[in-house]
Design a protein around this motif. Sequence first.
Motif, mmCIF file in Angstrom:
data_model
loop_
_atom_site.group_PDB
_atom_site.id
_atom_site.type_symbol
_atom_site.label_atom_id
_atom_site.label_comp_id
_atom_site.label_asym_id
_atom_site.label_seq_id
_atom_site.Cartn_x
_atom_site.Cartn_y
_atom_site.Cartn_z
ATOM 1 N N LEU A 1 0.908 -0.950 0.132
ATOM 2 C CA LEU A 1 -0.386 0.096 -0.045
ATOM 3 C C LEU A 1 0.781 1.152 0.113
ATOM 4 O O LEU A 1 1.712 1.179 0.740
ATOM 5 N N TYR A 2 0.667 2.151 -0.942
ATOM 6 C CA TYR A 2 0.726 3.378 -1.021
ATOM 7 C C TYR A 2 0.743 4.597 -0.342
ATOM 8 O O TYR A 2 -1.187 4.442 -0.484
ATOM 9 N N SER A 3 1.047 5.058 1.037
ATOM 10 C CA SER A 3 0.043 6.337 1.937
ATOM 11 C C SER A 3 0.982 7.397 1.677
ATOM 12 O O SER A 3 2.077 7.647 1.824
ATOM 13 N N GLY A 4 0.037 8.595 1.406
ATOM 14 C CA GLY A 4 0.797 9.657 1.590
ATOM 15 C C GLY A 4 0.323 10.819 0.064
ATOM 16 O O GLY A 4 -0.254 10.256 -0.826
ATOM 17 N N ARG A 5 1.256 11.714 0.213
ATOM 18 C CA ARG A 5 0.026 12.694 -1.192
ATOM 19 C C ARG A 5 1.028 11.948 -2.282
ATOM 20 O O ARG A 5 2.608 11.697 -1.941
ATOM 21 N N PRO A 6 0.656 12.244 -3.354
ATOM 22 C CA PRO A 6 1.289 11.598 -4.243
ATOM 23 C C PRO A 6 2.504 13.443 -5.137
ATOM 24 O O PRO A 6 2.465 14.050 -4.194
ATOM 25 N N PHE A 7 3.473 12.332 -5.458
ATOM 26 C CA PHE A 7 4.678 13.131 -5.999
ATOM 27 C C PHE A 7 3.998 14.558 -6.232
ATOM 28 O O PHE A 7 2.747 14.440 -7.297
ATOM 29 N N GLY A 8 4.686 15.794 -6.326
ATOM 30 C CA GLY A 8 4.401 16.824 -6.943
ATOM 31 C C GLY A 8 3.282 17.807 -6.318
ATOM 32 O O GLY A 8 3.081 18.974 -6.721
ATOM 33 N N GLN A 9 1.974 17.380 -5.455
ATOM 34 C CA GLN A 9 1.792 17.668 -4.381
ATOM 35 C C GLN A 9 2.307 18.647 -3.325
ATOM 36 O O GLN A 9 3.000 17.782 -1.992
ATOM 37 N N GLU A 10 1.965 19.585 -3.550
ATOM 38 C CA GLU A 10 3.127 20.328 -1.980
ATOM 39 C C GLU A 10 2.403 19.938 -0.609
ATOM 40 O O GLU A 10 1.357 19.482 -0.376
ATOM 41 N N ALA A 11 3.036 19.244 0.460
ATOM 42 C CA ALA A 11 3.331 18.669 1.536
ATOM 43 C C ALA A 11 2.014 19.880 2.923
ATOM 44 O O ALA A 11 2.820 21.051 2.504
ATOM 45 N N GLN A 12 1.487 19.565 3.718
ATOM 46 C CA GLN A 12 0.779 20.727 4.204
ATOM 47 C C GLN A 12 1.614 20.122 5.710
ATOM 48 O O GLN A 12 2.246 19.138 6.184
ATOM 49 N N THR A 13 0.618 21.437 6.593
ATOM 50 C CA THR A 13 1.599 21.015 8.043
ATOM 51 C C THR A 13 1.084 19.748 8.254
ATOM 52 O O THR A 13 -0.117 19.938 8.414
ATOM 53 N N GLY A 14 1.871 18.730 9.417
ATOM 54 C CA GLY A 14 1.129 17.493 9.682
ATOM 55 C C GLY A 14 0.819 16.011 9.379
ATOM 56 O O GLY A 14 0.656 15.198 9.898
ATOM 57 N N ASP A 15 1.912 16.794 7.727
ATOM 58 C CA ASP A 15 1.579 15.939 6.700
ATOM 59 C C ASP A 15 2.770 14.476 7.017
ATOM 60 O O ASP A 15 3.295 15.103 8.165
ATOM 61 N N LEU A 16 1.992 13.199 7.200
ATOM 62 C CA LEU A 16 3.141 12.331 7.566
ATOM 63 C C LEU A 16 4.337 12.355 6.081
ATOM 64 O O LEU A 16 3.101 12.489 4.625
ATOM 65 N N PRO A 17 5.045 11.835 6.113
ATOM 66 C CA PRO A 17 6.438 11.326 5.505
ATOM 67 C C PRO A 17 5.302 10.669 4.088
ATOM 68 O O PRO A 17 4.687 9.944 4.641
ATOM 69 N N PRO A 18 5.650 10.180 2.988
ATOM 70 C CA PRO A 18 4.623 9.079 1.978
ATOM 71 C C PRO A 18 5.350 7.517 2.789
ATOM 72 O O PRO A 18 6.725 8.098 2.732
ATOM 73 N N THR A 19 5.041 7.005 2.507
ATOM 74 C CA THR A 19 5.054 5.822 2.513
ATOM 75 C C THR A 19 4.411 4.067 1.966
ATOM 76 O O THR A 19 3.465 4.502 2.077
ATOM 77 N N VAL A 20 5.844 3.631 1.781
ATOM 78 C CA VAL A 20 5.624 2.211 0.546
ATOM 79 C C VAL A 20 5.255 1.182 2.275
ATOM 80 O O VAL A 20 6.347 1.114 3.135
ATOM 81 N N HIS A 21 4.209 0.591 2.286
ATOM 82 C CA HIS A 21 4.194 -0.773 3.428
ATOM 83 C C HIS A 21 4.005 -1.540 2.375
ATOM 84 O O HIS A 21 3.286 -1.712 1.659
#
Length: 135
Positions: A66-86
Motif C-alpha cells: 500500500l502507498y500512503s501519502g501525497r502523490p509526488f508533486g503535491q505540496e506537503a501540508q503541515t502535519g503530513d506524514l511522509p509518503p510511505t510504502v507499506h
Amino acid sequence: MPDTGQSFRFAPTPQEIETLALEALSRLPEPFRSYLSNVVMLVEDFADADILKEMEIDDPFGLTGLYSGRPFGQEAQTGDLPPTVHLFRRPLLDEWVETGVPLEALITHVVVHEIGHHFGLSDIDMHVLEDMVAP
C-alpha cells in the motif's frame, strides 16, 4: 520453497523483506531514485483492520502492499506524514509460496506498483518500469 536467488532457511524476516525492497528501489532509474529520499518503507505482517475495512478487503492476505501519502508533486501540508510504502509480509510470503514467483521479483513488483502510485503512473507505465528494474 521457490528459488528466490537468495537462500532462506526460514520465512524471511521483516528486515530481509525490507532489504529486498530497498534493493528494488536502488535499481530504479533516474529521475525516480532522486525523488524517493523522503519515502518511508515499512514492513508489517498485515495491514491493520481499518485499512482493510476502508479498502473493502475482507481477507488480510488480500493486500500485499500500500502507498500512503501525497502523490509526488503535491505540496506537503503541515502535519503530513511522509509518503510511505507499506509491505505486508505474510500476504507476500503466501503469494510467493502459492505462485512460485521468486520473492525478489514479487517484492520488486509490489514496490514498483506502490512507487508508481507516488508518481501517479498508469498501470502500463508501472509495467514498463517494472521490466526495467526486474531482478
